[in-house]
Write an enzyme that holds these catalytic residues in place. Structure first.
Site, PDB file in Angstrom:
ATOM      1  N   HIS A 125       0.811  -1.222   0.000  1.00 55.67           N
ATOM      2  CA  HIS A 125       0.000   0.000   0.000  1.00 55.67           C
ATOM      3  C   HIS A 125       0.845   1.274   0.000  1.00 55.67           C
ATOM      4  O   HIS A 125       1.897   1.352   0.627  1.00 55.67           O
ATOM      5  CB  HIS A 125      -0.929   0.020   1.220  1.00 55.67           C
ATOM      6  CG  HIS A 125      -0.185   0.126   2.523  1.00 55.67           C
ATOM      7  ND1 HIS A 125       0.147   1.338   3.102  1.00 55.67           N
ATOM      8  CD2 HIS A 125       0.314  -0.818   3.355  1.00 55.67           C
ATOM      9  CE1 HIS A 125       0.792   1.139   4.224  1.00 55.67           C
ATOM     10  NE2 HIS A 125       0.919  -0.170   4.408  1.00 55.67           N
ATOM     11  N   HIS A 165      12.038  -2.149 -12.583  1.00 56.29           N
ATOM     12  CA  HIS A 165      11.753  -3.583 -12.714  1.00 56.29           C
ATOM     13  C   HIS A 165      11.801  -4.195 -11.321  1.00 56.29           C
ATOM     14  O   HIS A 165      12.839  -4.149 -10.661  1.00 56.29           O
ATOM     15  CB  HIS A 165      12.787  -4.231 -13.629  1.00 56.29           C
ATOM     16  CG  HIS A 165      12.562  -5.689 -13.890  1.00 56.29           C
ATOM     17  ND1 HIS A 165      13.238  -6.368 -14.886  1.00 56.29           N
ATOM     18  CD2 HIS A 165      11.765  -6.628 -13.298  1.00 56.29           C
ATOM     19  CE1 HIS A 165      12.857  -7.639 -14.896  1.00 56.29           C
ATOM     20  NE2 HIS A 165      11.967  -7.812 -13.927  1.00 56.29           N
TER      21      HIS A 165
END
Length: 210
Positions: free
Chosen positions: A130, A139
Site C-alpha cells: 500500500h 523492474h
C-alpha cells in the site's frame, strides 16, 4: 478488440505474449529473429515495419530498463499508443494506479493506493504494498517484496527475492541484488547486496553495457 504488437521478441516478449494471449505478433530489429515464430506468434519484421502493420497499440517488451525507456519514448514521439499488459492471475487493487506500457506478470500483487509508473515490469509473484510508488521503467524482480510507503526510483532493478522494508526509498537507476534486504534508504546510481543491503559499487563510474 485491441490489436497489440509486441516490440521485442526475446524472453520478456514471450512473457508479454503469454499475458496477452492474442497479440498480433512481434517486431524486432535483430536479424536472428527474422521469420521466427514465438509461442505461435510471428516476428513480423523490424521496428520500422510497425508503420505497415495494422495495430492499435504497442507493448515494449525489453528487459533492460534503459533500453526499454529509449524505445518507448521513441515510439511515443512517433505517435504510437502504448498498451499495458496485466496477467489475469495478477491482483491489482482498484485504488492502485498503473502507468501506460507497464507489464504485470502472473501472481504479482499491487495493493491499495500504490502508484506504478510508465513502462514498469512487475515480475512473477512480486508484491508492491500500500501507498508505495514505483518509478518509470523500473523492474521489480520475481518474488521480490516492496513494503508499504516505499519509493522506488526510475530505471531501478529490485532483484529476485529481494525485500524493500516499509518506509524506505531506493534511488533512481540503482540495483538491489537478489535476496537482499533493504532496511535503510539507498541512493541513486548504486548497487547494493546482502542482508541488510550494503552498497557495493557506484554505478555512475561503470561503463554502460548494451
Amino acid at each position: 478488440m485491441t490489436r497489440v504488437v509486441i516490440a521485442g521478441a526475446g524472453a520478456q516478449g514471450a512473457v508479454v505474449a503469454d499475458i496477452l494471449g492474442d497479440a498480433v505478433g512481434f517486431v524486432d530489429d535483430r536479424p536472428s529473429q527474422r521469420g521466427a515464430t514465438i509461442l505461435g506468434l510471428p516476428v513480423l519484421g523490424p521496428l520500422a515495419a510497425l508503420r505497415d502493420i495494422e495495430h492499435d497499440a504497442v507493448v515494449v517488451a525489453i528487459g533492460d530498463n534503459r533500453l526499454r525507456r529509449e524505445l518507448m519514448e521513441k515510439l511515443l514521439a512517433l505517435g504510437a499508443r502504448l498498451a499495458t499488459a496485466i496477467h489475469p492471475f495478477a491482483s491489482v487493487a482498484r485504488s492502485a494506479s498503473i502507468g501506460e506500457g507497464s507489464m504485470i506478470s502472473a501472481g504479482a500483487i499491487v495493493l491499495p493506493r500504490a502508484v506504478i509508473g510508465r513502462g514498469v515490469i512487475l515480475n512473477t509473484k512480486c508484491s508492491v504494498d500500500h501507498d508505495s510508488a514505483v518509478g518509470d521503467f523500473a523492474h521489480i524482480g520475481p518474488g521480490a517484496t516492496v513494503g508499504g510507503n516505499v519509493r522506488i526510483g526510475e530505471e531501478t532493478l529490485i532483484g529476485i527475492g529481494a525485500t524493500v522494508a516499509s518506509g524506505t526509498a531506493v534511488g533512481a537507476r540503482s540495483v538491489i541484488g537478489a535476496g537482499a534486504v533493504v532496511v535503510r534508504d539507498v541512493p541513486d546510481d548504486v548497487t547494493a547486496f546482502g542482508v541488510p543491503a550494503r552498497i557495493t559499487s557506484d554505478r555512475r563510474s561503470a561503463v554502460p553495457t548494451r
